[in-house]
Design a protein around this motif. Structure first.
Motif, PDB file in Angstrom:
ATOM      1  N   CYS A 215     -11.708  23.053 -32.930  1.00 48.78           N
ATOM      2  CA  CYS A 215     -11.703  21.818 -32.141  1.00 48.78           C
ATOM      3  C   CYS A 215     -13.041  21.592 -31.450  1.00 48.78           C
TER       4      CYS A 215
ATOM      5  N   ALA B  44     -15.574  18.544 -32.021  1.00 53.29           N
ATOM      6  CA  ALA B  44     -16.012  17.748 -30.888  1.00 53.29           C
ATOM      7  C   ALA B  44     -17.540  17.713 -30.814  1.00 53.29           C
ATOM      8  N   LEU B  45     -18.155  18.841 -31.063  1.00 59.41           N
ATOM      9  CA  LEU B  45     -19.628  18.921 -31.020  1.00 59.41           C
ATOM     10  C   LEU B  45     -20.252  18.071 -32.116  1.00 59.41           C
TER      11      LEU B  45
ATOM     12  N   SER C 233     -18.969  15.512 -33.731  1.00 59.38           N
ATOM     13  CA  SER C 233     -18.712  14.075 -33.700  1.00 59.38           C
ATOM     14  C   SER C 233     -19.312  13.403 -32.461  1.00 59.38           C
ATOM     15  N   SER C 234     -19.878  14.187 -31.551  1.00 57.69           N
ATOM     16  CA  SER C 234     -20.445  13.550 -30.365  1.00 57.69           C
ATOM     17  C   SER C 234     -21.868  13.055 -30.640  1.00 57.69           C
TER      18      SER C 234
END
Ligand code: SF4
Ligand SMILES: [Zn+2]
Length: 123
Positions: free
Chosen positions: A115, A119-120, A122-123
């Motif tokens: 996760c 998150a990393l 897609s930021s």
């Protein structure tokens, strides 16, 4: 072709030989490493402290009165080796059972990691 020197007559012998072709000394038994000729020091017989006498697997004619033997295996040493083996296996068993008991925790941790990665990325 590898040769070794016979511990009794010191002629060179094929390292795979089971008996010395020159003096007929038994150099090794099936499944056992061989060659160094063990000599009894003092009055004791080698067989008294030999693994193969203790577990009754020796069929050498000189047993139990061998003063020199190529197959001699010190019983104290093999006990130590066995103990070490057992300790090693119990350690891996402990690790394995810990992984088993905590597999849900490990799974959760890896999910959290995935996760975080997503998150990393897609930021
Ligand atoms: S292997 Fe050699 S020392 Fe050991 S019991 Fe047999 S004869 Fe004796
Ligand atoms: Zn020999």
């Amino acid at each position: 072709l590898a040769t070794v020197s016979c511990p009794r007559c010191h002629q060179s012998v094929d390292s795979q030989a089971v008996t010395c072709p020159h003096c007929r000394t038994t150099l090794k038994a099936f499944g056992h490493p061989g060659i160094p000729l063990h000599r009894a020091t003092g009055k004791e017989y080698l067989c008294d402290s030999c693994t193969y006498h203790a577990d009754d697997s020796c069929n050498f004619p000189q047993r139990p009165y061998a003063k020199e033997c190529t197959l001699y295996q010190n019983i104290e040493e093999s006990k130590l080796q066995l103990q070490q083996q057992r300790e090693n296996t119990s350690l891996t068993a402990t690790v394995k059972s810990w992984v088993k008991r905590n597999s849900s925790l490990l799974l959760l941790l890896s999910l959290v990691l995935v996760c975080l990665l997503i998150a990393l990325l897609s930021s």
